[in-house]
Design a protein around this motif. Structure first.
Motif, mmCIF file in Angstrom:
data_model
loop_
_atom_site.group_PDB
_atom_site.id
_atom_site.type_symbol
_atom_site.label_atom_id
_atom_site.label_comp_id
_atom_site.label_asym_id
_atom_site.label_seq_id
_atom_site.Cartn_x
_atom_site.Cartn_y
_atom_site.Cartn_z
ATOM 1 N N SER A 29 0.743 -1.119 -0.002
ATOM 2 C CA SER A 29 0.011 0.315 0.011
ATOM 3 C C SER A 29 0.813 1.191 -0.135
ATOM 4 N N PHE A 30 0.403 2.229 -0.733
ATOM 5 C CA PHE A 30 0.750 3.675 -0.651
ATOM 6 C C PHE A 30 2.465 3.536 -1.471
ATOM 7 N N THR A 31 2.804 2.813 -2.363
ATOM 8 C CA THR A 31 4.004 2.818 -2.949
ATOM 9 C C THR A 31 3.690 2.991 -4.351
ATOM 10 N N LYS A 32 4.900 3.062 -5.023
ATOM 11 C CA LYS A 32 5.049 3.399 -6.290
ATOM 12 C C LYS A 32 4.132 2.363 -7.282
ATOM 13 N N GLU A 33 4.355 1.003 -6.742
ATOM 14 C CA GLU A 33 3.795 -0.054 -7.587
ATOM 15 C C GLU A 33 2.215 -0.102 -7.358
ATOM 16 N N HIS A 79 -9.585 -5.739 -3.986
ATOM 17 C CA HIS A 79 -8.530 -4.848 -3.483
ATOM 18 C C HIS A 79 -7.250 -5.131 -4.598
ATOM 19 N N ILE A 80 -6.477 -4.186 -4.863
ATOM 20 C CA ILE A 80 -5.345 -4.599 -5.672
ATOM 21 C C ILE A 80 -4.031 -4.403 -4.956
ATOM 22 N N ASP A 81 -4.030 -4.022 -3.634
ATOM 23 C CA ASP A 81 -2.443 -4.257 -3.107
ATOM 24 C C ASP A 81 -2.384 -5.928 -2.805
ATOM 25 N N SER A 82 -1.289 -6.174 -2.353
ATOM 26 C CA SER A 82 -0.908 -7.622 -2.066
ATOM 27 C C SER A 82 -0.169 -7.786 -0.671
ATOM 28 N N VAL A 83 0.000 -9.135 -0.446
ATOM 29 C CA VAL A 83 1.038 -9.430 0.558
ATOM 30 C C VAL A 83 2.353 -9.527 -0.231
ATOM 31 N N LYS A 113 -31.614 0.289 -11.664
ATOM 32 C CA LYS A 113 -32.165 1.280 -10.854
ATOM 33 C C LYS A 113 -31.372 1.844 -9.812
ATOM 34 N N HIS A 114 -30.397 1.114 -9.185
ATOM 35 C CA HIS A 114 -29.433 1.788 -8.289
ATOM 36 C C HIS A 114 -27.959 1.905 -8.964
ATOM 37 N N PRO A 115 -27.263 3.096 -8.861
ATOM 38 C CA PRO A 115 -25.966 3.027 -8.898
ATOM 39 C C PRO A 115 -25.145 1.963 -8.614
ATOM 40 N N ILE A 116 -24.124 1.851 -9.511
ATOM 41 C CA ILE A 116 -23.177 0.597 -9.278
ATOM 42 C C ILE A 116 -21.906 1.210 -8.877
ATOM 43 N N GLU A 117 -20.910 0.773 -7.937
ATOM 44 C CA GLU A 117 -19.889 1.278 -7.854
ATOM 45 C C GLU A 117 -18.681 -0.007 -7.755
ATOM 46 N N VAL A 118 -17.660 0.301 -8.688
ATOM 47 C CA VAL A 118 -16.476 -0.865 -8.384
ATOM 48 C C VAL A 118 -15.440 -0.173 -7.504
ATOM 49 N N VAL A 119 -15.298 -0.848 -6.465
ATOM 50 C CA VAL A 119 -14.004 -0.353 -5.520
ATOM 51 C C VAL A 119 -12.961 -1.147 -5.294
ATOM 52 N N ALA A 120 -11.939 -0.552 -5.568
ATOM 53 C CA ALA A 120 -10.608 -1.106 -5.021
ATOM 54 C C ALA A 120 -10.092 -0.427 -4.018
ATOM 55 N N PHE A 121 -10.443 -1.425 -2.752
ATOM 56 C CA PHE A 121 -9.923 -0.973 -1.489
ATOM 57 C C PHE A 121 -8.327 -0.773 -1.310
ATOM 58 N N THR A 122 -8.114 0.256 -0.683
ATOM 59 C CA THR A 122 -6.796 0.342 -0.497
ATOM 60 C C THR A 122 -6.291 -0.366 1.083
ATOM 61 N N ASP A 123 -4.960 -0.731 0.832
ATOM 62 C CA ASP A 123 -4.327 -1.216 1.962
ATOM 63 C C ASP A 123 -5.144 -2.310 2.549
ATOM 64 N N GLU A 124 -5.918 -3.193 2.048
ATOM 65 C CA GLU A 124 -6.718 -4.385 2.481
ATOM 66 C C GLU A 124 -5.811 -5.382 3.051
ATOM 67 N N GLU A 125 -4.642 -5.704 2.432
ATOM 68 C CA GLU A 125 -4.025 -6.765 2.878
ATOM 69 C C GLU A 125 -3.370 -6.409 4.257
ATOM 70 N N GLY A 126 -2.678 -5.310 4.434
ATOM 71 C CA GLY A 126 -2.102 -4.778 5.590
ATOM 72 C C GLY A 126 -0.824 -5.385 5.726
#
Length: 303
Positions: A29-33, A79-83, A113-126
């Motif tokens: 998380s929070f890296t250039k990658e 999420h798109i962060d990794s271990v 009817k409802h809006p749909i949002e794709v979410v890539a959660f940050t720092d999910e792996e920790g």
């Protein structure tokens, strides 16, 4: 039907970001990658016709409006962060599959009817700070500034890393969704435990989520010379740590549902010819039933 080739190619393309010589993926998380991965996913979201933005904790969001703009949104993603040295599909499949579904819906003129949002959660792996789920807890409104003091192995705090990524830690509260603004959350995820694979089943439906306890245990002893100190008078904390790890294994197995893992260990001072002075190791304890999990944790500590 979705465009399977398009989804597959995007998964492979995203999988080149943070790829290690071993073949695994490291996107902390929070890296250039992670930033490069977010930019790549954002480009896919835009191709799908979604309105793209990042919230106050760094969650990447692509929104498709519904017929009723003010209706609560359906969230889809992962999420798109990794271990460290993680798998290519862990997290990204849920995000990119959601993008593909919405792109196919737009191409076919499907409106909801409802809006749909794709979410890539940050720092999910920790993995970087040993303190995860920053994005999801930020969206849930349960994240506080006091929690951003956790540091990575280089001494960089979560708050400092967020600032370096262009975020303002003092504004994390703005990521919280107001009550009633979310209709549902759906996530597609790969299997990680081989249960379906062993049963030769193609898919499973999650019926519960295992809540976890993360803890750091410290065992103190006395550092002495390895060659000059007889075994009977040693105070070796690593031996004690090994015994505690056996207790973790034993207590977790008793319930049939609890899982306990020691994934990190540090031995101080770390000399090959020095009896350790101190040992620190992590504990990851999980169960579908919080009461059972807590009971196992107390059993480990009490023994």
């Amino acid at each position: 039907m979705i465009n399977g080739d398009r989804l597959w190619n995007r998964l492979l393309e995203l999988g080149t970001i943070g790829k290690q010589p071993s073949g695994g993926i490291t996107r902390l998380s929070f890296t250039k990658e992670e930033r490069a991965a977010k930019e790549k996913v954002a480009s896919y979201m835009k191709e799908a016709g979604l309105a793209v933005y990042e919230d106050a904790v760094g969650n990447l969001i692509g929104r498709k409006e519904g017929k009723e703009k003010d209706a609560p949104a359906v969230l889809v993603g992962s999420h798109i962060d990794s271990v460290y040295n993680g798998g290519m599909f862990d997290g990204p499949l849920g995000v990119l599959a959601a993008v593909e579904v919405l792109q196919t819906m737009s191409e076919r003129g499907v409106k909801t009817k409802h809006p749909i949002e794709v979410v890539a959660f940050t720092d999910e792996e920790g993995a970087r700070f040993s303190y995860g789920m920053i994005g999801s807890r930020g969206m849930a409104g349960t994240l506080s500034e006091e929690e951003l003091v956790h540091q990575d192995k280089h001494g960089i705090s979560l708050a400092a890393a967020m600032e370096e990524a262009g975020l303002d830690p003092s504004k994390i509260g703005k990521a919280a969704r107001r009550k009633g603004s979310v209709k549902a959350y759906v996530e597609l995820h790969i299997e990680q435990g081989r249960v379906l694979e062993q049963a030769n089943l193609p898919v499973g439906i999650v019926t519960g989520i295992a809540g976890l306890i993360w803890a750091k245990l410290t065992v103190k002893g006395k550092a002495e010379h390895a060659g000059a100190t007889p075994m009977p008078i040693r105070r070796d904390p690593l031996v004690a740590a090994a015994q505690i790890i056996q207790v973790i294994e034993q207590e977790a197995k008793k319930t049939g549902t609890t899982v306990g893992t020691v994934g990190q260990m540090q031995v101080f001072p770390g000399g090959i010819n020095i009896i350790p002075e101190r040992v620190e190791f992590s504990l990851d304890l999980r169960d579908l039933d919080a009461a059972v999990r807590d009971s196992v944790f107390l059993s480990i500590i009490e023994r």
